[in-house]
Design a protein around this motif. Structure first.
Motif, PDB file in Angstrom:
ATOM      1  N   ALA A   1       0.852  -1.188   0.000  1.00  0.00           N
ATOM      2  CA  ALA A   1       0.000   0.000   0.000  1.00  0.00           C
ATOM      3  C   ALA A   1       0.884   1.232   0.000  1.00  0.00           C
ATOM      4  O   ALA A   1       2.039   1.202   0.431  1.00  0.00           O
ATOM      5  N   ASP A   2       0.346   2.342  -0.490  1.00  0.00           N
ATOM      6  CA  ASP A   2       1.083   3.600  -0.539  1.00  0.00           C
ATOM      7  C   ASP A   2       0.969   4.373   0.762  1.00  0.00           C
ATOM      8  O   ASP A   2       1.911   5.034   1.181  1.00  0.00           O
ATOM      9  N   ALA A   3      -0.188   4.286   1.412  1.00  0.00           N
ATOM     10  CA  ALA A   3      -0.418   5.007   2.658  1.00  0.00           C
ATOM     11  C   ALA A   3      -1.151   4.090   3.626  1.00  0.00           C
ATOM     12  O   ALA A   3      -1.870   3.178   3.218  1.00  0.00           O
ATOM     13  N   GLY A   4      -0.957   4.334   4.925  1.00  0.00           N
ATOM     14  CA  GLY A   4      -1.590   3.494   5.937  1.00  0.00           C
ATOM     15  C   GLY A   4      -2.313   4.327   6.974  1.00  0.00           C
ATOM     16  O   GLY A   4      -1.908   5.462   7.293  1.00  0.00           O
ATOM     17  N   LEU A   5      -3.398   3.765   7.514  1.00  0.00           N
ATOM     18  CA  LEU A   5      -4.172   4.409   8.570  1.00  0.00           C
ATOM     19  C   LEU A   5      -3.827   3.761   9.906  1.00  0.00           C
ATOM     20  O   LEU A   5      -3.861   2.536  10.035  1.00  0.00           O
ATOM     21  N   VAL A   6      -3.475   4.568  10.893  1.00  0.00           N
ATOM     22  CA  VAL A   6      -3.214   4.056  12.233  1.00  0.00           C
ATOM     23  C   VAL A   6      -4.000   4.890  13.230  1.00  0.00           C
ATOM     24  O   VAL A   6      -4.402   6.023  12.954  1.00  0.00           O
ATOM     25  N   GLY A   7      -4.202   4.314  14.411  1.00  0.00           N
ATOM     26  CA  GLY A   7      -4.944   5.008  15.450  1.00  0.00           C
ATOM     27  C   GLY A   7      -5.502   4.035  16.458  1.00  0.00           C
ATOM     28  O   GLY A   7      -5.397   2.807  16.296  1.00  0.00           O
TER      29      GLY A   7
ATOM     30  N   ASP B   1      -6.006   0.080   5.842  1.00  0.00           N
ATOM     31  CA  ASP B   1      -6.564   0.279   7.178  1.00  0.00           C
ATOM     32  C   ASP B   1      -6.290  -0.980   7.992  1.00  0.00           C
ATOM     33  O   ASP B   1      -6.613  -2.089   7.560  1.00  0.00           O
ATOM     34  N   ILE B   2      -5.665  -0.819   9.150  1.00  0.00           N
ATOM     35  CA  ILE B   2      -5.360  -1.975   9.994  1.00  0.00           C
ATOM     36  C   ILE B   2      -6.153  -1.873  11.290  1.00  0.00           C
ATOM     37  O   ILE B   2      -6.608  -0.785  11.667  1.00  0.00           O
ATOM     38  N   PRO B   3      -6.355  -3.001  11.987  1.00  0.00           N
ATOM     39  CA  PRO B   3      -7.062  -2.952  13.276  1.00  0.00           C
ATOM     40  C   PRO B   3      -6.384  -2.003  14.246  1.00  0.00           C
ATOM     41  O   PRO B   3      -5.171  -1.792  14.214  1.00  0.00           O
ATOM     42  N   GLY B   4      -7.196  -1.412  15.132  1.00  0.00           N
ATOM     43  CA  GLY B   4      -6.700  -0.393  16.052  1.00  0.00           C
ATOM     44  C   GLY B   4      -5.703  -0.926  17.068  1.00  0.00           C
ATOM     45  O   GLY B   4      -5.687  -2.114  17.407  1.00  0.00           O
ATOM     46  N   LEU B   5      -4.862  -0.029  17.545  1.00  0.00           N
ATOM     47  CA  LEU B   5      -3.858  -0.350  18.559  1.00  0.00           C
ATOM     48  C   LEU B   5      -4.313   0.183  19.909  1.00  0.00           C
ATOM     49  O   LEU B   5      -4.934   1.245  19.994  1.00  0.00           O
ATOM     50  N   ILE B   6      -3.985  -0.553  20.959  1.00  0.00           N
ATOM     51  CA  ILE B   6      -4.254  -0.072  22.310  1.00  0.00           C
ATOM     52  C   ILE B   6      -2.955  -0.134  23.100  1.00  0.00           C
ATOM     53  O   ILE B   6      -1.950  -0.671  22.635  1.00  0.00           O
TER      54      ILE B   6
ATOM     55  N   ARG C   1       4.603   4.560   2.422  1.00  0.00           N
ATOM     56  CA  ARG C   1       5.471   5.729   2.422  1.00  0.00           C
ATOM     57  C   ARG C   1       5.057   6.746   3.473  1.00  0.00           C
ATOM     58  O   ARG C   1       5.866   7.538   3.942  1.00  0.00           O
ATOM     59  N   VAL C   2       3.771   6.750   3.812  1.00  0.00           N
ATOM     60  CA  VAL C   2       3.264   7.767   4.733  1.00  0.00           C
ATOM     61  C   VAL C   2       2.159   7.134   5.578  1.00  0.00           C
ATOM     62  O   VAL C   2       1.443   6.237   5.128  1.00  0.00           O
ATOM     63  N   LEU C   3       2.044   7.608   6.823  1.00  0.00           N
ATOM     64  CA  LEU C   3       0.998   7.147   7.736  1.00  0.00           C
ATOM     65  C   LEU C   3       0.062   8.311   8.050  1.00  0.00           C
ATOM     66  O   LEU C   3       0.508   9.428   8.296  1.00  0.00           O
ATOM     67  N   LEU C   4      -1.231   8.025   8.022  1.00  0.00           N
ATOM     68  CA  LEU C   4      -2.237   8.992   8.456  1.00  0.00           C
ATOM     69  C   LEU C   4      -2.723   8.560   9.829  1.00  0.00           C
ATOM     70  O   LEU C   4      -3.369   7.528   9.976  1.00  0.00           O
ATOM     71  N   HIS C   5      -2.358   9.336  10.830  1.00  0.00           N
ATOM     72  CA  HIS C   5      -2.681   9.016  12.223  1.00  0.00           C
ATOM     73  C   HIS C   5      -3.969   9.736  12.605  1.00  0.00           C
ATOM     74  O   HIS C   5      -4.000  10.969  12.717  1.00  0.00           O
ATOM     75  N   LEU C   6      -5.039   8.973  12.776  1.00  0.00           N
ATOM     76  CA  LEU C   6      -6.332   9.545  13.138  1.00  0.00           C
ATOM     77  C   LEU C   6      -6.515   9.492  14.651  1.00  0.00           C
ATOM     78  O   LEU C   6      -6.304   8.447  15.275  1.00  0.00           O
TER      79      LEU C   6
ATOM     80  N   THR D   1      -0.098   7.238  22.950  1.00  0.00           N
ATOM     81  CA  THR D   1      -0.264   5.788  23.124  1.00  0.00           C
ATOM     82  C   THR D   1       0.073   5.046  21.839  1.00  0.00           C
ATOM     83  O   THR D   1       0.816   4.058  21.841  1.00  0.00           O
ATOM     84  N   VAL D   2      -0.466   5.532  20.720  1.00  0.00           N
ATOM     85  CA  VAL D   2      -0.199   4.871  19.441  1.00  0.00           C
ATOM     86  C   VAL D   2       1.258   5.046  19.043  1.00  0.00           C
ATOM     87  O   VAL D   2       1.897   4.106  18.545  1.00  0.00           O
TER      88      VAL D   2
END
Length: 356
Positions: free
Chosen positions: A160-166, A212-217, A238-243, A257-258
């Motif tokens: 993937a080019d970009a990833g979602l984390v949160g 989009d990956i499962p959320g982190l705690i 290449r880039v992460l979008l931290h929501l 935390t993330v």
């Protein structure tokens, strides 16, 4: 279809065929001599990265793969046929690890890439091979060499080019569903997403793949919640979008935390370009939004983007920033193919009316 990103597999290449001991005994041939053929070579175990696969589910129900054995040599100088190789097809982004799960054997990053994991055994020489002026009638032949066998681990890391984390319930799935055609499960409870999701995003005429990956705690690197096993799917981004959820108790603490889990995981995730966004701004009032924005700005040391996945506010700005970081050439083949197809397609036009 269940998403499977890890599988343990046993592979064995084919044994080589045995050489043959034989002599010519045809009528009217006074000096026949040796005529034993060589054995055939055993088949290889080959792994190939192909399009059309995005999971390792094929290796959940079959874990043993063996290539064909080479045929034995025969008389009249007939050599044995080589064994057929066996080809294991995997998605692009698959890594092969040794049985210890730490030693990396090969990493498939491009479509069509092939790797010979286990070589077939060589076939044995027949007695005709050993014929010489001083050894006119050799009466021995070589046995075929055994093939290679081993247990391996297949581990998939999505391209993937970009990833979602949160954190869980930060609105990552809602954001993905709004900006792409992906249909992830969305609900008002944490850990709605149990498996990684991919979507192709169009930002100002440019397309890229968003994961989009499962959320982190807190404590995910120690196995809390779903753990950090899915973080491998954003290692290639290449880039992460931290929501960060604007409705949470403290946006700054949620961000830290993330970030702590990303640093504990390693894999250079903490060093990747990060775009910070405060999500769900439609669910809080102006005063609370200002407080959360200030908290997040102090924690991230940068001004966050304000957006709402539900209403679409600020989404285009976030996509533009992702597109700028990704650059002109996406890393994923899926995004490249989408762009190439869009460029070659001719615009639709109505057929001409029938004459007469």
């Amino acid at each position: 279809m269940k998403f499977l990103d890890e599988a343990k597999v046993y592979v064995r290449s084919g044994d080589g065929g045995n050489g043959c001991v034989a002599f010519r005994r045809e009528k009217f041939i006074e000096f026949g001599g040796p005529s034993g053929g060589n054995g055939g070579r055993g088949g290889d175990v080959v792994i190939e990265a192909v399009d059309g696969l995005n999971t390792l589910i094929d290796y959940r129900y079959q874990q043993h793969f063996k290539a064909q054995k080479g045929e034995n040599g025969m008389g009249k100088d007939r050599h044995g046929a080589g064994g057929k190789p066996i080809v294991l097809k995997v998605p692009v982004g698959t890594q092969i690890f040794d049985e210890d799960k730490e030693t990396l054997i090969h990493d498939f990053a491009t479509r069509g890439e092939r790797f010979v994991l286990a070589h077939g055994g060589n076939g044995g020489f027949g007695n005709a091979h050993f014929k010489s002026p001083t050894n006119r009638a050799p009466r021995h032949a070589n046995p075929g060499q055994p093939g290679e066998e081993r247990w391996i681990w297949l581990r998939l890391k999505l391209i993937a080019d970009a990833g979602l984390v949160g954190l869980p319930n930060a609105g990552k799935s809602t954001f993905l569903s709004k900006v792409s055609a992906a249909k992830p499960k969305i609900a008002d409870y944490p850990f709605t997403t149990l498996h990684p999701q991919l979507g192709v995003v169009n930002a100002d005429g440019r397309e890229f793949v968003l994961a989009d990956i499962p959320g982190l705690i807190e404590g995910a690197h120690e196995g809390a919640g779903l753990g950090d096993r899915f973080l491998g799917h954003v290692e290639r981004c290449r880039v992460l979008l931290h929501l960060v959820d604007a409705t949470c108790e403290h946006a700054g603490k949620a961000y830290k935390t993330v970030r702590h889990e990303l640093e504990a995981y390693g894999g250079q995730l903490a060093d990747k370009v990060e775009i910070v966004a405060l999500n769900k701004i439609d669910a809080v009032d102006a005063d609370e939004l200002k407080k959360q924005k200030d908290r997040l700005k102090r924690a991230a040391k940068k001004t966050p983007i304000l957006l709402s996945g539900a209403t679409g506010d600020g989404v285009k700005e976030a996509l533009r920033k992702l597109s700028e970081v990704i650059g002109e050439q996406p890393v994923s083949a899926k995004a490249k193919n989408a762009i190439e197809n869009a460029a070659t397609e001719e615009p639709w036009a109505a057929p001409p009316p029938p004459q007469g």
